[in-house]
Motif scaffolding. Sequence first.
Motif, PDB file in Angstrom:
ATOM      1  N   VAL A 150      12.061  -0.140  -6.748  1.00  0.00           N
ATOM      2  CA  VAL A 150      10.796  -0.690  -7.437  1.00  0.00           C
ATOM      3  C   VAL A 150       9.851   0.644  -7.668  1.00  0.00           C
ATOM      4  O   VAL A 150       9.565   0.976  -8.881  1.00  0.00           O
ATOM      5  CB  VAL A 150      10.057  -1.506  -6.769  1.00  0.00           C
ATOM      6  N   VAL A 151      10.022   1.639  -6.606  1.00  0.00           N
ATOM      7  CA  VAL A 151       9.130   2.793  -6.854  1.00  0.00           C
ATOM      8  C   VAL A 151       9.646   3.709  -7.687  1.00  0.00           C
ATOM      9  O   VAL A 151       9.046   4.351  -8.553  1.00  0.00           O
ATOM     10  CB  VAL A 151       8.804   3.414  -5.368  1.00  0.00           C
ATOM     11  N   VAL A 194       2.970   6.273  -2.464  1.00  0.00           N
ATOM     12  CA  VAL A 194       3.952   7.092  -2.838  1.00  0.00           C
ATOM     13  C   VAL A 194       4.307   7.109  -4.294  1.00  0.00           C
ATOM     14  O   VAL A 194       4.648   8.105  -4.685  1.00  0.00           O
ATOM     15  CB  VAL A 194       5.238   6.277  -2.060  1.00  0.00           C
ATOM     16  N   GLY A 195       3.877   6.236  -5.046  1.00  0.00           N
ATOM     17  CA  GLY A 195       3.733   6.054  -6.339  1.00  0.00           C
ATOM     18  C   GLY A 195       2.818   6.907  -6.921  1.00  0.00           C
ATOM     19  O   GLY A 195       3.318   7.761  -7.963  1.00  0.00           O
ATOM     20  N   LEU A 223      12.129  13.757  -1.547  1.00  0.00           N
ATOM     21  CA  LEU A 223      12.611  12.888  -0.870  1.00  0.00           C
ATOM     22  C   LEU A 223      11.941  11.685  -0.710  1.00  0.00           C
ATOM     23  O   LEU A 223      10.644  11.788  -0.167  1.00  0.00           O
ATOM     24  CB  LEU A 223      13.090  13.418   0.652  1.00  0.00           C
ATOM     25  N   LEU A 224      12.490  10.410  -1.160  1.00  0.00           N
ATOM     26  CA  LEU A 224      11.550   9.130  -0.873  1.00  0.00           C
ATOM     27  C   LEU A 224      12.497   8.409   0.147  1.00  0.00           C
ATOM     28  O   LEU A 224      13.497   7.925   0.203  1.00  0.00           O
ATOM     29  CB  LEU A 224      11.654   8.508  -2.176  1.00  0.00           C
ATOM     30  N   GLU A 246       0.856  -1.041  -0.110  1.00  0.00           N
ATOM     31  CA  GLU A 246      -0.069   0.139  -0.032  1.00  0.00           C
ATOM     32  C   GLU A 246       0.673   1.241  -0.120  1.00  0.00           C
ATOM     33  O   GLU A 246       0.550   2.178  -0.767  1.00  0.00           O
ATOM     34  CB  GLU A 246      -0.850   0.082   1.132  1.00  0.00           C
ATOM     35  N   ASP A 247       1.946   1.198   0.757  1.00  0.00           N
ATOM     36  CA  ASP A 247       2.804   2.379   0.912  1.00  0.00           C
ATOM     37  C   ASP A 247       3.576   2.632  -0.534  1.00  0.00           C
ATOM     38  O   ASP A 247       3.584   3.793  -0.837  1.00  0.00           O
ATOM     39  CB  ASP A 247       3.985   2.167   1.789  1.00  0.00           C
TER      40      ASP A 247
END
Length: 729
Positions: free
Chosen positions: A307-308, A279-280, A296-297, A274-275
Motif C-alpha cells: 500500500v505504501v 514512512v509514506g 529500502l522499505l 502510523e508507521d
Amino acid sequence: MTTKKLAADFEQTALADALGAKHAAALEKAFGYQSVGEFLRHFPRRYVEVGELTPIAELPFDEHSTVVAQVVNVSQRQMHSRKGFIFEVTVSDELGDAGQELRMTFFNGYQARNDLQVGTIAMFSGKVGWYQDHLQLSQPDYAILDEASQADPTPIPIYPASAKMPNKRIRDLMGLLLEHVNEQNLPEFLPQPLLDARRYPARWQAFFNRHHPRDLKQAYIARQRFAYEEAFILQLSLAQKNAQLGSQHAVPRARTSGGLADKFDARLPFALTEDQLQVGEEISGDLSLEHPMHRLLQGEVGSGKTVVALRAILQVIDAGGQAALLAPTEVLAAQHYASITKMLGPLADPGLFGEGEGTGVALLTGSAKTAQRREALLGIASGETGLIIGTHALLSDQVRFAELGLVVVDEQHRFGVEQRDALRAKAGDAMPHTLVMTATPIPRTVAMTVFGDLETSTIKRLPAGRAPISTHIVPMQLTGYRDRLYSRIREEVAKGHQVYVVCPRITETAGEQGVLLATYEDTSAQTMSVEMMFEMLRSMPEFEGVEIESLHSQLDAADKAQIMDDFAAGSIDVLVSTTVIEVGVDVHNATLMVIMDAERFGISQLHQLRGRVGRGGLPGTCLLTTWLDADHASVNRLRVIESTLDGFELAEADLLERREGNILGVQQSGSQSTLRELSIIKDRTLIEQARHDVQILMGYAQWHHEYPLLFKTVMGWVDESTREFLNKN
Ligand code: ADP
Ligand code: MG
C-alpha cells in the motif's frame, strides 16, 4: 614447474602455469578456480590441533566435511548380488559410549580394512547424511593421524573439500603454491600506516600464515587481516558510490493535490497505520528532490508495504512519471497485478480514449502471449501505461519507457545489483527513483555498512486484526506426532480453513522411486517432495473428499496462476507446494502452514513462509517437521524460529549462518568482489574500524595516486556506473 611462466602478479597467474595442467584441471572441476589468486583465497574453514577430536554433532549436514575421530567398531559382510564385500566402520568423537557416532562403508575396502582398526585415530572426510537411524559419511576418504603426524604441533588446516578434491590434496597443492609466494609477487595494497597501526601482517605473509600457521594465534591474526581488508575495500567502494550518487540527477516528483494519490487515499477501506503514514512521508519527501531516491522499505510480511509503495507510485504518476514494479516470480507479479488493480478500482482505468479517471496498469511477464506483450510494450512506450508490473522480463531491451520515474523492487534479495542497474539505465539521463521492499528485516548496522547507498524506512507494527502465529516443531521419528500431523491438517480443513504444505523439492530422483512405495509414511530416508506428499495425502482414507492440489515451478505459468486463484477462492483445501508460495501470497482463510523437512530451509525463508498464515484475523499455526534428532545442530535453528516472531532477531540469526553474498545481492562464486571472510554480524568492530580508516584516507585527495594498487582493487569491486564515474573524476 618452471617459474619463468609465472606472471609478475602471482594472483593473476593461471593455475595451470603454477601447478601444471592436471592439478589445475582438477581444481577447476572441484571449485571453478582458474587463477592462483582464487585458490590462495580458498581458506581453511578451521584448524585441528593434534590430539583433539571433532564434535560430530556440530558437523554441517549434507555438506562435505572433515572430522577427526577414533574408530570404535569395524565389521565386514558379503554383498548379496555380486562378488565383493562391504567393510563398515563406526567412528566416535569420544572414547567409550558417550560419543556421537558416525558410520561409513567401503565397498571392497581392502585398503581401509588394513588401515582402520578399533582405536585408530584418523581424519575422515565425506558428506554427512542421515541414513535410516544413524549419521553416516558417504563417499568417505581418510588420512591416518599416525604418531609422526601427531608429533608435529602445527595446526592442520581443514579446507572446504570434496570427494574428488580431499583435504590432503588441497594441502599438498597449497604447499606447492606457497613456495612461490613472496613480497614482490603479492604486493601490498593497503596503506602501510594503517596496517602498522592495526598490527596486521603484510598480504603475502598473511596468505602464508593462513594456510600454514605456526600456531592458532598466527592463523587468527591472518584471518583478521583479510576480513579487515574486505571491510576496508567495501567501505571505500561504498564511499565512492555515495559520492557518485550525490552527483546524480533525478526528476523531482513532488506530491500534487487532487490527483490519483489523493483519490486513492480517499478510496482506502482502512486507515493507514502510523508507521505507514510516517514512512509514506519519508518517501514522498525523497521523491520531491532532484537526486534519485534510494530507499529500502522493510517490514514483516503483511505489514502493508505494498500500500505504501502504491501511494508512492501514484505520486510519481501524478507528477508525469511512470513506475515499474519488479516482482521476483511470475506468480507474484500476477498477484501484485490482481491485488493492485483491485485496490485501484476505477483509478486503474485510463478509458478507451484516455477519458477515464485513472492510469493504465499493465502486467508484463516472460510467458505473456505475443499480442498481449506487444500491447503492453506499446502502452509503456507511449506513456499511456503509468504502472507496469512484471518480473525481470521488464529488463529486456525491448522494453522502452516513455518517462520512467520510479522503480519499485519487491524482495530485494532476489534481484542482483546488476539487474537493478540495468533497469535504472532505462531512464535516460536522469536516474529514476528506487524503492526496494523487503520482508527480511535488516539490522541497522548491516544496512549502514552494506547498503551504504540506501536509506531505510521501517514499518514496525502490523495493521490491526493480524492474529499471532504459533509455531511448533514436529519430531517425525515419533509415530504419535506423525499421525497427529495429518489429523491436524484434516481438522483445519473440517473447520473450513485452508492449509499450505511446503516441501523442499518437487520430485524424487529415479533411484528413490522404489523406496517411496516401500516406506509410504516413513519418509525418513529421503527429503519429502511435492509429488510424494501430494500422492500420500490423496491416498489417505481420512482425506477423502478433501480438495488437494500441488504447485511448483515446473508447471506452466497459466496453470500456476489458475491453482493460486483456486486456492485464493477457497476451492482448494490443501495446497502442496515448493517455496513458490513464499512471498506476497495473501489468502486470508489459510490458517495452517506445514513445512516438511524444515531443516532444509533457511531461517528467513521459514519465517517468510510462516507469514503466509494468520493474515485474515484468524490465528495461524506453523508446523515444522523434521526427522533429525532433537540434539542435531540443524534442529537448533528450528528452535530459534519456534521461539520468536521478531523478524530482526531472526535476521541476525540468519546472517550468522548464511553467506552474506545473498545480502549484498551479488553472486558469490568465483568473483573477487565479494565478502568471503567478513561476517557482517561477528565482525562489526572490524567494520567500524575500517569505516573510520576509510574516512581518513578519503580526506586525503591524492590517495588514488599514492595507492594505485588500492585504487585498482576498489575498481574491481564497484559496479559499472561507479567505475565510469571514478574514471571521469
Ligand atoms: P506486505 O506487502 O507488507 O506483505 P501488504 O501491503 O500486501 O503487505 O498488506 C497485507 C494486507 O493488509 C493487504 O490485504 C492490505 O490490504 C492490508 N492492509 C495494509 N495496510 C492496512 C491497514 N493500515 N489496515 C488494515 N489492513 C491493511
Ligand atoms: Mg508483499
